[in-house]
Design a protein around this motif. Structure first.
Motif, PDB file in Angstrom:
ATOM      1  N   ILE A   1      -6.269   0.402  -3.180  1.00 58.15           N
ATOM      2  CA  ILE A   1      -5.684   0.423  -1.738  1.00 58.15           C
ATOM      3  C   ILE A   1      -6.948   0.235  -0.816  1.00 58.15           C
ATOM      4  CG2 ILE A   1      -5.058   2.183  -0.260  1.00 58.15           C
ATOM      5  CD1 ILE A   1      -3.180   3.282  -2.358  1.00 58.15           C
TER       6      ILE A   1
ATOM      7  N   VAL B   1       0.955  -1.341   0.020  1.00 54.52           N
ATOM      8  CA  VAL B   1       0.105   0.019  -0.095  1.00 54.52           C
ATOM      9  C   VAL B   1       0.943   1.306   0.031  1.00 54.52           C
ATOM     10  CG1 VAL B   1      -1.853   1.320   1.432  1.00 54.52           C
ATOM     11  CG2 VAL B   1      -1.954  -1.078   1.218  1.00 54.52           C
TER      12      VAL B   1
ATOM     13  N   SER C   1      -6.742  -2.930   2.034  1.00 53.16           N
ATOM     14  CA  SER C   1      -6.844  -2.698   3.402  1.00 53.16           C
ATOM     15  C   SER C   1      -7.573  -3.407   3.937  1.00 53.16           C
ATOM     16  CB  SER C   1      -6.940  -1.284   3.713  1.00 53.16           C
ATOM     17  OG  SER C   1      -5.899  -0.669   3.002  1.00 53.16           O
TER      18      SER C   1
END
Length: 172
Positions: free
Chosen positions: A162, A94, A166
Protein backbone atom coordinates in the motif's frame (compact mmCIF):
# COMPACT_ATOMS: atom_id res chain seq x y z
CA UNK A 1 13.31 -12.68 -50.45
CA UNK A 2 15.70 -10.59 -48.40
CA UNK A 3 17.08 -12.01 -45.20
CA UNK A 4 17.14 -9.88 -42.09
CA UNK A 5 20.34 -9.01 -40.34
CA UNK A 6 20.50 -10.45 -36.82
CA UNK A 7 20.85 -7.16 -34.98
CA UNK A 8 24.29 -6.08 -36.12
CA UNK A 9 22.86 -2.88 -37.53
CA UNK A 10 21.48 0.05 -35.64
CA UNK A 11 17.68 0.53 -35.88
CA UNK A 12 16.69 2.97 -38.59
CA UNK A 13 15.92 6.50 -37.45
CA UNK A 14 18.51 6.70 -34.68
CA UNK A 15 22.18 7.43 -34.51
CA UNK A 16 22.59 5.91 -31.02
CA UNK A 17 22.67 9.23 -29.19
CA UNK A 18 19.04 9.10 -28.02
CA UNK A 19 19.78 7.02 -24.91
CA UNK A 20 19.12 9.99 -22.60
CA UNK A 21 15.50 10.19 -23.81
CA UNK A 22 14.64 6.60 -23.09
CA UNK A 23 12.12 5.87 -20.35
CA UNK A 24 13.27 4.43 -17.03
CA UNK A 25 10.86 2.56 -14.77
CA UNK A 26 10.61 4.17 -11.36
CA UNK A 27 11.79 1.99 -8.49
CA UNK A 28 8.40 2.34 -6.80
CA UNK A 29 6.64 0.49 -9.65
CA UNK A 30 9.14 -2.34 -9.44
CA UNK A 31 8.44 -2.60 -5.73
CA UNK A 32 4.69 -2.67 -6.41
CA UNK A 33 5.12 -5.53 -8.87
CA UNK A 34 7.21 -7.51 -6.38
CA UNK A 35 4.75 -6.72 -3.59
CA UNK A 36 1.82 -7.93 -5.68
CA UNK A 37 3.66 -11.15 -6.44
CA UNK A 38 4.46 -11.68 -2.75
CA UNK A 39 0.88 -10.95 -1.73
CA UNK A 40 -0.36 -13.45 -4.30
CA UNK A 41 1.76 -16.17 -2.72
CA UNK A 42 0.62 -15.18 0.77
CA UNK A 43 -3.03 -15.33 -0.30
CA UNK A 44 -2.50 -18.83 -1.68
CA UNK A 45 -0.90 -19.95 1.59
CA UNK A 46 -3.77 -18.41 3.56
CA UNK A 47 -6.28 -20.19 1.34
CA UNK A 48 -4.55 -23.55 1.90
CA UNK A 49 -4.49 -23.04 5.68
CA UNK A 50 -8.15 -22.02 5.55
CA UNK A 51 -8.98 -25.11 3.50
CA UNK A 52 -7.37 -27.34 6.13
CA UNK A 53 -9.42 -25.53 8.78
CA UNK A 54 -12.62 -26.06 6.79
CA UNK A 55 -11.81 -29.76 6.39
CA UNK A 56 -11.27 -29.92 10.13
CA UNK A 57 -14.69 -28.34 10.68
CA UNK A 58 -16.27 -30.83 8.28
CA UNK A 59 -14.64 -33.68 10.18
CA UNK A 60 -16.11 -32.24 13.37
CA UNK A 61 -19.56 -32.25 11.77
CA UNK A 62 -19.12 -35.84 10.57
CA UNK A 63 -18.33 -37.01 14.10
CA UNK A 64 -21.63 -35.49 15.29
CA UNK A 65 -19.95 -32.91 17.48
CA UNK A 66 -21.30 -29.42 17.90
CA UNK A 67 -20.02 -26.86 15.40
CA UNK A 68 -18.53 -23.81 17.07
CA UNK A 69 -20.28 -20.71 15.79
CA UNK A 70 -17.37 -18.35 16.41
CA UNK A 71 -14.95 -20.62 14.52
CA UNK A 72 -17.34 -20.90 11.57
CA UNK A 73 -17.95 -17.15 11.49
CA UNK A 74 -14.25 -16.31 11.64
CA UNK A 75 -13.50 -18.87 8.91
CA UNK A 76 -16.17 -17.29 6.71
CA UNK A 77 -14.81 -13.81 7.37
CA UNK A 78 -11.28 -14.93 6.55
CA UNK A 79 -12.50 -16.51 3.29
CA UNK A 80 -14.28 -13.31 2.28
CA UNK A 81 -11.23 -11.23 3.17
CA UNK A 82 -8.97 -13.44 1.03
CA UNK A 83 -11.30 -12.90 -1.94
CA UNK A 84 -11.33 -9.14 -1.36
CA UNK A 85 -7.54 -9.15 -0.92
CA UNK A 86 -7.11 -10.90 -4.26
CA UNK A 87 -9.45 -8.41 -5.91
CA UNK A 88 -7.56 -5.49 -4.36
CA UNK A 89 -4.24 -6.97 -5.43
CA UNK A 90 -5.31 -7.49 -9.03
CA UNK A 91 -6.95 -4.11 -9.44
CA UNK A 92 -4.45 -2.17 -7.29
CA UNK A 93 -7.17 -0.83 -4.99
CA UNK A 94 -5.79 0.49 -1.72
CA UNK A 95 -9.18 0.56 0.01
CA UNK A 96 -9.80 -3.12 -0.74
CA UNK A 97 -6.34 -4.00 0.56
CA UNK A 98 -6.99 -2.06 3.76
CA UNK A 99 -10.30 -3.90 4.20
CA UNK A 100 -8.45 -7.18 3.57
CA UNK A 101 -5.98 -6.39 6.36
CA UNK A 102 -8.73 -5.53 8.84
CA UNK A 103 -11.09 -8.39 7.98
CA UNK A 104 -8.45 -11.10 7.84
CA UNK A 105 -6.97 -9.94 11.15
CA UNK A 106 -10.40 -10.06 12.78
CA UNK A 107 -10.94 -13.52 11.28
CA UNK A 108 -7.66 -14.89 12.62
CA UNK A 109 -8.24 -13.34 16.05
CA UNK A 110 -11.71 -14.88 16.06
CA UNK A 111 -10.19 -18.29 15.35
CA UNK A 112 -7.77 -17.85 18.24
CA UNK A 113 -10.58 -16.89 20.59
CA UNK A 114 -12.62 -19.88 19.37
CA UNK A 115 -9.74 -22.21 20.26
CA UNK A 116 -9.50 -20.77 23.77
CA UNK A 117 -13.26 -20.96 24.31
CA UNK A 118 -13.70 -24.52 23.03
CA UNK A 119 -14.70 -27.18 25.53
CA UNK A 120 -12.30 -29.82 24.26
CA UNK A 121 -9.33 -27.46 24.55
CA UNK A 122 -9.98 -27.02 28.26
CA UNK A 123 -10.21 -30.80 28.71
CA UNK A 124 -6.94 -31.41 26.87
CA UNK A 125 -4.98 -28.88 28.87
CA UNK A 126 -6.40 -30.21 32.15
CA UNK A 127 -5.65 -33.84 31.30
CA UNK A 128 -2.62 -34.18 29.01
CA UNK A 129 -3.12 -37.94 28.68
CA UNK A 130 -5.92 -37.46 26.13
CA UNK A 131 -3.70 -35.76 23.53
CA UNK A 132 -3.76 -39.02 21.56
CA UNK A 133 -7.53 -39.01 21.22
CA UNK A 134 -7.85 -35.31 20.44
CA UNK A 135 -5.85 -35.20 17.21
CA UNK A 136 -8.52 -33.03 15.60
CA UNK A 137 -7.92 -30.37 18.22
CA UNK A 138 -4.19 -30.55 17.61
CA UNK A 139 -4.80 -30.03 13.91
CA UNK A 140 -7.04 -27.07 14.70
CA UNK A 141 -4.42 -25.51 16.98
CA UNK A 142 -1.71 -26.05 14.36
CA UNK A 143 -3.92 -24.50 11.68
CA UNK A 144 -4.65 -21.42 13.75
CA UNK A 145 -0.99 -21.05 14.74
CA UNK A 146 0.21 -21.22 11.15
CA UNK A 147 -2.60 -18.87 10.16
CA UNK A 148 -1.46 -16.37 12.78
CA UNK A 149 2.13 -16.34 11.48
CA UNK A 150 0.96 -16.05 7.88
CA UNK A 151 -1.35 -13.21 8.95
CA UNK A 152 1.51 -11.29 10.55
CA UNK A 153 3.58 -11.64 7.39
CA UNK A 154 0.54 -10.75 5.28
CA UNK A 155 -0.10 -7.53 7.17
CA UNK A 156 3.50 -6.37 6.83
CA UNK A 157 3.64 -7.22 3.11
CA UNK A 158 0.29 -5.56 2.41
CA UNK A 159 1.20 -2.39 4.30
CA UNK A 160 4.44 -2.21 2.31
CA UNK A 161 2.50 -2.71 -0.92
CA UNK A 162 0.00 0.00 0.00
CA UNK A 163 2.87 2.38 0.80
CA UNK A 164 4.44 1.77 -2.59
CA UNK A 165 1.11 2.03 -4.44
CA UNK A 166 0.28 5.43 -2.97
CA UNK A 167 1.62 8.39 -4.90
CA UNK A 168 4.67 10.03 -3.39
CA UNK A 169 4.05 13.07 -1.22
CA UNK A 170 5.30 16.33 -2.64
CA UNK A 171 7.07 18.79 -0.41
CA UNK A 172 5.23 22.11 -0.39
Amino acid sequence: MQQRNSGKRRPSGTDGSDFSYRMVVDNRYTKVAKGKSTLSKILIIQAVVLLVGVLNMLFTLLTNKRLETLAAASTSLTFISIMIGELGRKRSRVNLLKFYIAASTIGVLGSIVAIFLSDSQVKVFNDLSIWETEKVLLLKIACVSIGLFVQIYSVTATISLIGNMSPPKRAS
